[in-house]
Design a protein around this motif. Structure first.
Motif, PDB file in Angstrom:
ATOM      1  N   LYS A  96      29.759  22.425   1.697  1.00 50.37           N
ATOM      2  CA  LYS A  96      28.323  22.429   1.930  1.00 50.37           C
ATOM      3  C   LYS A  96      28.035  22.109   3.397  1.00 50.37           C
ATOM      4  O   LYS A  96      28.611  21.186   3.975  1.00 50.37           O
ATOM      5  N   TRP A  97      27.121  22.917   3.987  1.00 51.09           N
ATOM      6  CA  TRP A  97      26.631  22.670   5.348  1.00 51.09           C
ATOM      7  C   TRP A  97      25.374  21.816   5.216  1.00 51.09           C
ATOM      8  O   TRP A  97      24.380  22.235   4.625  1.00 51.09           O
ATOM      9  N   ALA A  98      25.415  20.596   5.753  1.00 52.22           N
ATOM     10  CA  ALA A  98      24.371  19.602   5.508  1.00 52.22           C
ATOM     11  C   ALA A  98      22.989  20.032   5.999  1.00 52.22           C
ATOM     12  O   ALA A  98      21.970  19.556   5.485  1.00 52.22           O
ATOM     13  N   GLU A  99      22.932  20.927   6.961  1.00 54.46           N
ATOM     14  CA  GLU A  99      21.646  21.346   7.529  1.00 54.46           C
ATOM     15  C   GLU A  99      21.039  22.520   6.767  1.00 54.46           C
ATOM     16  O   GLU A  99      19.894  22.911   7.029  1.00 54.46           O
ATOM     17  N   SER A 100      21.769  23.066   5.817  1.00 59.16           N
ATOM     18  CA  SER A 100      21.277  24.204   5.041  1.00 59.16           C
ATOM     19  C   SER A 100      20.132  23.779   4.128  1.00 59.16           C
ATOM     20  O   SER A 100      20.126  22.666   3.586  1.00 59.16           O
ATOM     21  N   GLY A 101      19.188  24.685   3.912  1.00 53.38           N
ATOM     22  CA  GLY A 101      18.048  24.382   3.060  1.00 53.38           C
ATOM     23  C   GLY A 101      18.427  24.157   1.614  1.00 53.38           C
ATOM     24  O   GLY A 101      17.706  23.488   0.882  1.00 53.38           O
ATOM     25  N   HIS A 102      19.540  24.723   1.165  1.00 50.13           N
ATOM     26  CA  HIS A 102      19.951  24.528  -0.221  1.00 50.13           C
ATOM     27  C   HIS A 102      21.056  23.485  -0.368  1.00 50.13           C
ATOM     28  O   HIS A 102      21.675  23.379  -1.433  1.00 50.13           O
ATOM     29  N   CYS A 103      21.294  22.695   0.687  1.00 44.38           N
ATOM     30  CA  CYS A 103      22.237  21.585   0.560  1.00 44.38           C
ATOM     31  C   CYS A 103      21.455  20.376   0.048  1.00 44.38           C
ATOM     32  O   CYS A 103      21.002  19.531   0.820  1.00 44.38           O
ATOM     33  N   ARG A 104      21.286  20.343  -1.271  1.00 46.82           N
ATOM     34  CA  ARG A 104      20.546  19.266  -1.918  1.00 46.82           C
ATOM     35  C   ARG A 104      21.471  18.531  -2.878  1.00 46.82           C
ATOM     36  O   ARG A 104      22.546  19.019  -3.224  1.00 46.82           O
ATOM     37  N   TRP A 105      21.015  17.373  -3.337  1.00 49.75           N
ATOM     38  CA  TRP A 105      21.863  16.550  -4.203  1.00 49.75           C
ATOM     39  C   TRP A 105      22.257  17.294  -5.484  1.00 49.75           C
ATOM     40  O   TRP A 105      23.392  17.163  -5.950  1.00 49.75           O
ATOM     41  N   ASP A 106      21.322  18.118  -6.045  1.00 50.88           N
ATOM     42  CA  ASP A 106      21.653  18.791  -7.296  1.00 50.88           C
ATOM     43  C   ASP A 106      22.680  19.903  -7.092  1.00 50.88           C
ATOM     44  O   ASP A 106      23.520  20.160  -7.957  1.00 50.88           O
ATOM     45  N   ARG A 107      22.646  20.565  -5.945  1.00 52.86           N
ATOM     46  CA  ARG A 107      23.655  21.594  -5.672  1.00 52.86           C
ATOM     47  C   ARG A 107      25.013  20.967  -5.369  1.00 52.86           C
ATOM     48  O   ARG A 107      26.054  21.553  -5.676  1.00 52.86           O
ATOM     49  N   VAL A 108      25.004  19.789  -4.765  1.00 56.59           N
ATOM     50  CA  VAL A 108      26.258  19.060  -4.568  1.00 56.59           C
ATOM     51  C   VAL A 108      26.840  18.685  -5.930  1.00 56.59           C
ATOM     52  O   VAL A 108      28.044  18.846  -6.180  1.00 56.59           O
ATOM     53  N   LEU A 109      25.982  18.208  -6.828  1.00 59.79           N
ATOM     54  CA  LEU A 109      26.424  17.868  -8.179  1.00 59.79           C
ATOM     55  C   LEU A 109      27.029  19.085  -8.868  1.00 59.79           C
ATOM     56  O   LEU A 109      28.056  18.983  -9.551  1.00 59.79           O
ATOM     57  N   LEU A 110      26.404  20.236  -8.691  1.00 59.60           N
ATOM     58  CA  LEU A 110      26.924  21.467  -9.295  1.00 59.60           C
ATOM     59  C   LEU A 110      28.320  21.779  -8.772  1.00 59.60           C
ATOM     60  O   LEU A 110      29.227  22.126  -9.548  1.00 59.60           O
ATOM     61  N   ASP A 111      28.523  21.669  -7.466  1.00 62.08           N
ATOM     62  CA  ASP A 111      29.847  21.913  -6.887  1.00 62.08           C
ATOM     63  C   ASP A 111      30.884  20.949  -7.458  1.00 62.08           C
ATOM     64  O   ASP A 111      32.023  21.339  -7.766  1.00 62.08           O
ATOM     65  N   LEU A 112      30.505  19.676  -7.611  1.00 61.84           N
ATOM     66  CA  LEU A 112      31.431  18.684  -8.145  1.00 61.84           C
ATOM     67  C   LEU A 112      31.788  18.998  -9.595  1.00 61.84           C
ATOM     68  O   LEU A 112      32.944  18.852 -10.010  1.00 61.84           O
ATOM     69  N   CYS A 113      30.796  19.439 -10.365  1.00 58.68           N
ATOM     70  CA  CYS A 113      31.053  19.815 -11.758  1.00 58.68           C
ATOM     71  C   CYS A 113      32.019  20.987 -11.831  1.00 58.68           C
ATOM     72  O   CYS A 113      32.945  21.009 -12.654  1.00 58.68           O
ATOM     73  N   ARG A 114      31.805  21.973 -10.990  1.00 63.88           N
ATOM     74  CA  ARG A 114      32.686  23.145 -10.994  1.00 63.88           C
ATOM     75  C   ARG A 114      34.118  22.758 -10.650  1.00 63.88           C
ATOM     76  O   ARG A 114      35.069  23.219 -11.286  1.00 63.88           O
ATOM     77  N   LEU A 115      34.277  21.893  -9.656  1.00 62.85           N
ATOM     78  CA  LEU A 115      35.624  21.465  -9.279  1.00 62.85           C
ATOM     79  C   LEU A 115      36.274  20.653 -10.403  1.00 62.85           C
ATOM     80  O   LEU A 115      37.476  20.777 -10.659  1.00 62.85           O
ATOM     81  N   ALA A 116      35.473  19.831 -11.080  1.00 61.99           N
ATOM     82  CA  ALA A 116      36.010  19.049 -12.200  1.00 61.99           C
ATOM     83  C   ALA A 116      36.467  19.961 -13.336  1.00 61.99           C
ATOM     84  O   ALA A 116      37.489  19.711 -13.978  1.00 61.99           O
ATOM     85  N   LEU A 117      35.716  21.033 -13.591  1.00 60.32           N
ATOM     86  CA  LEU A 117      36.097  21.985 -14.634  1.00 60.32           C
ATOM     87  C   LEU A 117      37.384  22.730 -14.259  1.00 60.32           C
ATOM     88  O   LEU A 117      38.233  22.996 -15.111  1.00 60.32           O
ATOM     89  N   ILE A 118      37.518  23.066 -12.982  1.00 62.03           N
ATOM     90  CA  ILE A 118      38.731  23.729 -12.519  1.00 62.03           C
ATOM     91  C   ILE A 118      39.938  22.796 -12.661  1.00 62.03           C
ATOM     92  O   ILE A 118      41.006  23.199 -13.112  1.00 62.03           O
ATOM     93  N   ARG A 119      39.745  21.548 -12.296  1.00 62.03           N
ATOM     94  CA  ARG A 119      40.824  20.568 -12.403  1.00 62.03           C
ATOM     95  C   ARG A 119      41.251  20.364 -13.860  1.00 62.03           C
ATOM     96  O   ARG A 119      42.445  20.242 -14.164  1.00 62.03           O
ATOM     97  N   LYS A 120      40.265  20.344 -14.771  1.00 58.90           N
ATOM     98  CA  LYS A 120      40.587  20.205 -16.195  1.00 58.90           C
ATOM     99  C   LYS A 120      41.343  21.426 -16.695  1.00 58.90           C
ATOM    100  O   LYS A 120      42.288  21.318 -17.477  1.00 58.90           O
TER     101      LYS A 120
END
Length: 232
Positions: A96-120
């Motif tokens: 995530k690029w911190a200055e991007s308009g869509h770099c918000r807490w919920d999109r960060v959460l989505l990325d973390l969820c996706r990585l957790a699913l991949i790891r599982k």
């Protein structure tokens, strides 16, 4: 050859390259697209093409729908570094690029969820989340995560889903439960709709996410910061 320190290399290398590019009057092109280009250059330099193949925007099997519906664009991870040999591990990276308009807490959460699913799905895969950009914007995003996600308690200490870098504290892995946080998920259609669906049509929300701070790197001028966490 496997790069065990790829997370640290990304943290240091991305920040250094941002500083270099800014000095060279390229700051006007800074964006998530620019960040991905820098990361691709670093990953390509430290992984052997005979051992790995670098995929950008990869539709990982762990993110596929389980509800037998193929409508819409497949869900993708930003980088998937596929190993050719069984002795090496695959690597997945979301950035995530911190200055991007869509770099918000919920999109960060989505990325973390996706990585957790991949790891599982693939327990040996190295999963990394990279946050980079102007230092003030990075700090603001971290504050937004604290303000919008419940603070947990572990071993007498309060913490959020991602550890904030602290020079006076050694980083440690931290489990963060999501399943008992259904109320906030129910009100966030962005996260729910972007997660893969189970056969019953419900979003596949990880039970918990384990995160660990790998490295935080700030440039000499303090203008640019890159933080990397490992997700499991």
């Amino acid at each position: 050859m496997q790069r065990k320190d790829i997370g640290k290399r990304l943290a240091d290398g991305v920040s250094a390259k941002l500083e270099f590019d800014y000095i060279c009057e390229r700051g006007q092109s800074f964006s998530e697209y620019h960040l991905h280009g820098v990361m691709n250059e670093i990953i390509g330099a430290i992984t052997s093409p005979t051992d790995f193949r670098i995929h950008s925007g990869y539709a990982h099997d762990a993110l596929a729908k389980d509800d037998n519906q193929s409508i819409g664009r497949p869900r993708e991870v930003d980088f998937y570094i596929k190993s050719y040999r069984s002795s090496l591990t695959d690597i997945c990276v979301e950035a995530k690029w911190a200055e991007s308009g869509h770099c918000r807490w919920d999109r960060v959460l989505l990325d973390l969820c996706r990585l957790a699913l991949i790891r599982k799905h693939s327990p040996t895969t190295e999963c990394l989340f990279v946050l980079s950009g102007p230092t003030k914007k990075v700090c603001a995003l971290m504050k937004s995560l604290e303000n919008n996600m419940p603070i947990r308690k572990l071993g007498g200490r309060l913490f959020g889903i991602l550890e904030t870098p602290d020079a006076n504290r050694n980083p440690a892995p931290r489990p963060y439960r999501l399943r008992d946080w259904g109320g906030r998920f129910a009100g966030n259609e962005l996260v729910l709709n972007a997660l893969p669906k189970k056969k019953n049509g419900r979003p596949n929300i990880p039970v918990k996410i384990m995160t660990a701070l790998v490295r935080s790197s700030v440039t000499r001028t303090g203008n640019w910061q890159t933080i990397v966490w490992r997700i499991s």
